[in-house]
Design an enzyme around this catalytic site. Structure first.
Site, PDB file in Angstrom:
ATOM      1  N   LYS A 153       0.838   2.405   0.358  1.00  0.00           N
ATOM      2  CA  LYS A 153       0.220   2.972  -0.692  1.00  0.00           C
ATOM      3  C   LYS A 153       1.553   4.508  -0.355  1.00  0.00           C
ATOM      4  O   LYS A 153       1.282   5.268   0.485  1.00  0.00           O
ATOM      5  CB  LYS A 153      -0.808   3.777  -1.468  1.00  0.00           C
ATOM      6  N   LYS A 157       2.448  -0.261  -4.348  1.00  0.00           N
ATOM      7  CA  LYS A 157       2.437   1.290  -5.251  1.00  0.00           C
ATOM      8  C   LYS A 157       2.819   2.069  -4.473  1.00  0.00           C
ATOM      9  O   LYS A 157       3.395   2.935  -3.228  1.00  0.00           O
ATOM     10  CB  LYS A 157       0.883   1.457  -5.038  1.00  0.00           C
TER      11      LYS A 157
END
Length: 336
Positions: A196, A260
């Site tokens: 992330k 992500k």
């Protein structure tokens, strides 16, 4: 070689192209992120995300039923927490009667086969808007992990199928696995946000939950907090680090790993896919959604074609599951 080989023979018409197509999409490839708020019969559109709403639990349940009928089999849920419930401990996150816990129970009761993956991070519950507990001006990694375990166990008790830690604390997957197992929830899975990145693509999402970092130098308490999330989310200049993070999460017990954002990080998706032996989820994030919506509204892009192209490219890069705000629209197109 040419002229014996003519690659265009396999592109003559749609029937031939469909025969040799390497990648396909179906509604079961999608997970729909949902925002939940207090109240009854209430929905509020998020201005920076046209078509996406914060809904009360009753309307969320109705939406979940529609999604399931379209062939979507997973939802990733987030809650908008009242300011009065926020502090620096995150204790509302494991309230058995909290909004998240009520939402999980309601969804599983109404649609038992829908896979529910609640978000595990403290930012919606934090007065600082950070994913962890602030101590001495920084995120206290191990104290945050203790809180995340309580949060995850409460989600499992409410009926969650997976927990989805998005916090990026070191060692949290191992702690969650140990905590869930000790509480008797060996069958509850972990979908870890492994890679992330500290990305500017999250802006509309933070609007939806009011979860942006709050650093106010005029407020002595808020001035203690880091101004951004770069001490725990990844530097977007890095590639090898993503592989390391994903491998460590798998070793610690992650059943799925996530990359992500999505479209701008497809090189990372492929690298992670090649490195791990578990399914890879990709989050096609709020900023990516908002850009397509804004360009389509201005007539600059064909909305449906761009939407489907991006989703196909994410799948082609190696995604087993795509968390996307386009899930419902894409499923309707595919179904038709």
């Amino acid at each position: 070689m040419f002229p014996l080989q003519r690659n265009r023979r396999l592109r003559v018409n749609e029937s031939i192209r469909s025969l040799v197509r390497e990648t396909t999409l179906s509604p079961s490839d999608f997970m729909f992120p949902m925002f939940i708020a207090e109240g009854q019969n209430s929905q509020v559109e998020i201005p920076s995300m046209p078509g996406i709403f914060r809904r009360s639990i009753d309307l969320t349940v109705e939406e979940v039923k529609e999604l399931f009928d379209l062939g979507i089999r997973a939802v990733n849920i987030y809650v908008k927490v009242d300011e009065s419930l926020k502090d620096n401990t995150g204790k509302e996150a494991w309230n058995p009667n909290g909004l998240m816990q009520q939402a999980i129970k309601a969804i599983k009761s109404a649609c038992p086969e829908m896979i529910v993956m609640p978000d595990v991070a403290l930012d919606p519950y934090s007065i600082y808007g950070h994913d962890g507990i602030i101590e001495n001006g920084d995120i206290a990694n191990d104290a945050t992990n203790d809180a995340l375990v309580k949060m995850a166990v409460s989600h499992a008790q409410a009926g969650a199928d997976f927990v989805a830690p998005s916090d990026m604390m070191d060692g949290r997957v191992l702690r969650l696995r140990q905590g869930l197992d000790a509480a008797g929830f060996q069958k509850v899975g972990i979908m870890s946000y492994s890679a992330k990145y500290a990305s500017a693509f999250y802006g509309p999402f933070r609007d939806a939950l009011d979860s942006a970092p709050k650093n106010n130098t005029s407020n002595a308490e808020l001035a203690e907090a880091p101004k951004d999330k770069k001490t725990y989310q990844m530097d977007y200049a890095n590639r090898i680090e993503a592989i390391k993070e994903a491998l460590m999460d798998v070793e610690e017990g992650a059943d799925m790993v996530m990359v992500k954002p999505g479209i701008a990080y497809l090189d990372i998706v492929r690298e992670v896919k090649n490195a791990v032996n578990v399914p890879v989820t990709v989050f096609h994030v709020s900023g990516e959604y908002a850009m397509i919506k804004a360009a389509a509204e201005r007539g600059w892009l064909d909305h449906d074609k761009i939407m489907m192209e991006q989703l196909m490219c994410i799948k082609r890069a190696g995604a087993s599951l795509i968390s996307t705000y386009f899930a419902k629209e894409a499923a309707i197109l595919l179904k038709n």
